[in-house]
Write an enzyme that holds these catalytic residues in place. Structure first.
Site, PDB file in Angstrom:
ATOM      1  N   GLY A 255       0.816  -1.207   0.000  1.00  0.00           N
ATOM      2  CA  GLY A 255       0.000   0.000   0.000  1.00  0.00           C
ATOM      3  C   GLY A 255       0.851   1.258   0.000  1.00  0.00           C
ATOM      4  CG  ASP A 256       3.701   4.289   1.046  1.00  0.00           C
ATOM      5  OD1 ASP A 256       4.289   4.777   0.074  1.00  0.00           O
ATOM      6  OD2 ASP A 256       3.351   4.969   2.028  1.00  0.00           O
TER       7      ASP A 256
END
Ligand SMILES: *[C@@H]1O[C@H](CO)[C@@H](O)[C@H](O)[C@H]1NC(C)=O
Ligand SMILES: *[C@@H]1O[C@H](CO)[C@@H](O)[C@H](O)[C@H]1NC(C)=O
Ligand SMILES: *[C@@H]1O[C@H](CO)[C@@H](O)[C@H](O)[C@H]1NC(C)=O
Ligand SMILES: *[C@@H]1O[C@H](CO)[C@@H](O)[C@H](O)[C@H]1NC(C)=O
Ligand SMILES: *[C@@H]1O[C@H](CO)[C@@H](O)[C@H](O)[C@H]1NC(C)=O
Ligand SMILES: *[C@@H]1O[C@H](CO)[C@@H](O)[C@H](O)[C@H]1NC(C)=O
Ligand SMILES: *[C@@H]1O[C@H](CO)[C@@H](O)[C@H](O)[C@H]1NC(C)=O
Ligand SMILES: *[C@@H]1O[C@H](CO)[C@@H](O)[C@H](O)[C@H]1NC(C)=O
Ligand SMILES: *[C@@H]1O[C@H](CO)[C@@H](O)[C@H](O)[C@H]1NC(C)=O
Ligand SMILES: *[C@@H]1O[C@H](CO)[C@@H](O)[C@H](O)[C@H]1NC(C)=O
Length: 467
Positions: A255-256
């Site tokens: 997610g990053d």
């Protein structure tokens, strides 16, 4: 002995002895069924299992005391050949625990270490000196789930065993402003030398997944790192103020950023002054729809230099190698080398941002501008791309020495009209399509540099150990 007078008999006795020995070894392996081998920087003399310390692998019983007692006990063997702690098949719920020197944490392939979701199971530790505060909130932070500081020779490995951060509750609390301190990393190793993290599956980290900081001689090999692509700030691997780092054969969905190379934040990072340098990343696969495959920054105030990146495959990611910085950061990003990078479905292939913002507090010096120079890309192919390049340096502080060679970018069905948006940058290109901006003029048929020497960390050989 009789045999010594008769070479023929001696030979027969020796042959029989070897056969018996081989038979015993074979039997031992077959009977116990529990000998495993793994590769590590060092093997250990002493070995214990978590169950020797009352561990219960039912997924419900807390093993916090078992882990802490086991490692405290094993720490006494540091100077006597070191020790390993074996985590057997089962689900082992536990709070945060600390590692020790000359130590291996080994996970069986069917072992799952589950991170407690109770904040009280995480100590409160001081902020990193190079950040001056917690990354998410001012003040101290939660200690990492698996934490080590001031250590030598630590190995966390397994035959693809699992460490599950059970981070969903932390992502939710973070989004609702309900965390009291900056969230814990899944694994953080600080001020340490000779670190190996390998052959594991790391799931659903609370925050950044693997965070080596102020450390040297770091091997990150064969990790599968998975988190939902909408999870909050689950950066995969973040070497931060580290020297001699080798990241190989890893797969990250996150997610990053899949990898973010860092070195401290604004005035705190400048004062601490510890760069990340001599990094090799190879055979790496990433899926990161909202972030970079490999980010340099945004915290880069101690400097980032000599990073070599090769044989990368990215799918459905926002950008390839991204430089993130801002006035206030100071520091530098220089001597970055990239080659053989294949991408499918990207928003940007090239992205550099000189106005990233995000400051620890108002005490940063806006005149402390970063030096960005010597950024080299060779042999890249990308398909289904929305925009080839979004390259923005800083006014009066251009990002310079950008070199791009042999890059073919295929566009998506609905590409941006402006494919190369360039401001405050300087460099050259060769054999690049679609045609680059005027700030990156064609340099004829020439390739960009890539070092021909090997880093010392590339020569580190692993031993085969058993348990
Ligand atoms: C990791 O596992 C692979 C195969 O599963 C094996 O070839 C390799 O040696 C292992 N590496 C380490 C560092 O244990
Ligand atoms: C780790 O092992 C090395 C080599 O045997 C030894 O010199 C060192 O003292 C040990 N470190 C600790 C903390 O026990
Ligand atoms: C781990 O070590 C750090 C630093 O020494 C300490 O603050 C923390 O309380 C320790 N954690 C545990 C679980 O003992
Ligand atoms: C760990 O090492 C750092 C840097 O050398 C030092 O400042 C710090 O006091 C050490 N911490 C401990 C607990 O020994
Ligand atoms: C390790 O396990 C993960 C998750 O199950 C899997 O995706 C990956 O392929 C496995 N890696 C190896 C080398 O077996
Ligand atoms: C959390 O705090 C930020 C900044 O203080 C604010 O913008 C945001 O709306 C808050 N979110 C929630 C869910 O309260
Ligand atoms: C976090 O802070 C809230 C108040 O803001 C408090 O109710 C809660 O107990 C705190 N949680 C922990 C684990 O300290
Ligand atoms: C250009 O890059 C592609 C993709 O990596 C590679 O197959 C090709 O050999 C390169 N061409 C030259 C001239 O190096
Ligand atoms: C191309 O990218 C778009 C998103 O920009 C995606 O929806 C589509 O599935 C991709 N097509 C292919 C063939 O990968
Ligand atoms: C190009 O980049 C500049 C600087 O970041 C920005 O201000 C501008 O809006 C961009 N133009 C387009 C068309 O994206």
């Amino acid at each position: 002995m009789a045999s010594s007078r008769n070479p023929r008999i001696k030979q027969i006795i020796e042959t029989v002895a070897v056969i018996v020995l081989l038979g015993l070894v074979g039997l031992k392996g077959a009977e116990s069924g529990s000998t495993f081998s793994y590769e590590a920087i060092n093997c250990r003399k002493h070995s214990s299992s978590l169950t020797d310390f009352g561990g219960v692998g039912d997924g419900k019983t807390s093993n916090t005391i078992a882990f802490r007692k086991a490692i405290e006990h094993l720490s006494q063997f540091g100077a006597q050949g070191g020790s390993q702690l074996i985590v057997s098949p089962g689900k082992w719920l536990t709070g945060s625990f600390n590692l020790t020197s000359n130590f291996t944490l080994f996970l069986h392939k069917d072992a799952v270490i589950l991170a407690s979701q109770d904040e009280k199971d995480y100590p409160i530790v001081p902020p990193l000196p190079s950040y001056g505060r917690g990354r998410e909130l001012p003040g101290p932070r939660y200690g990492a789930f698996i934490y080590g500081t001031n250590l030598t020779d630590i190995v966390i490995t397994g035959n693809n065993g699992t460490i599950d951060g059970q981070g969903a509750i932390w992502w939710e609390k973070f989004r609702n402003n309900q965390t009291n301190y900056t969230r814990p990393h899944l694994i953080e190793i600080m001020y340490s030398n000779q670190v190996q993290i390998s052959n594991l599956t790391l799931l659903n980290s609370q925050f950044w997944v693997v965070h080596p900081v102020y450390s040297s001689n770091v091997l990150v090999l064969g990790l599968t790192i998975l988190a939902p692509t909408d999870s909050a700030n689950t950066d995969g691997i973040d070497p931060d103020s580290c020297t001699n780092v080798r990241i190989e054969d890893c797969f990250v969905v996150s997610g990053d950023d899949c990898i973010a190379i860092k070195s401290g934040w604004d005035q705190y990072g400048i004062a601490f002054g510890m760069p990340t340098k001599h990094v090799i990343i190879r055979r790496f696969t990433c899926i990161s729809p909202d972030s970079a495959v490999i980010a340099l920054g945004s915290e880069m105030s101690g400097g980032i230099e000599d990073v070599r990146i090769e044989d990368i495959y990215a799918l459905n990611s926002e950008s390839g190698v991204r430089i993130k910085s801002s006035p206030g950061r100071g520091g530098y990003v220089k001597d970055i080398f990239v080659r053989r990078f294949t991408m499918n479905t990207m928003k940007y292939v090239f992205w550099m941002t000189g106005a990233y913002g995000s400051h620890p507090d108002d005490g940063y010096d806006p005149k402390a501008v970063p030096v960005i120079k010597g950024i080299n890309y060779n042999d890249m192919v990308a398909q289904n791309v929305t925009m080839a390049a979004n390259l923005a340096g800083i006014d009066n502080d251009p990002f310079a020495g950008i070199c791009i060679s042999n890059v073919t970018i295929g566009l998506s069905a609905k590409p941006k009209k402006l494919q190369w948006n360039c401001t405050d940058i300087a460099g050259t290109t060769s054999e690049v399509t679609p045609p680059p901006c005027s700030l990156l003029p064609d340099n004829g048929k020439s390739t960009c540099p890539f070092p021909t020497n090997k880093l010392p960390i590339e020569d580190v050989k692993l031993q085969t150990c058993s348990c």
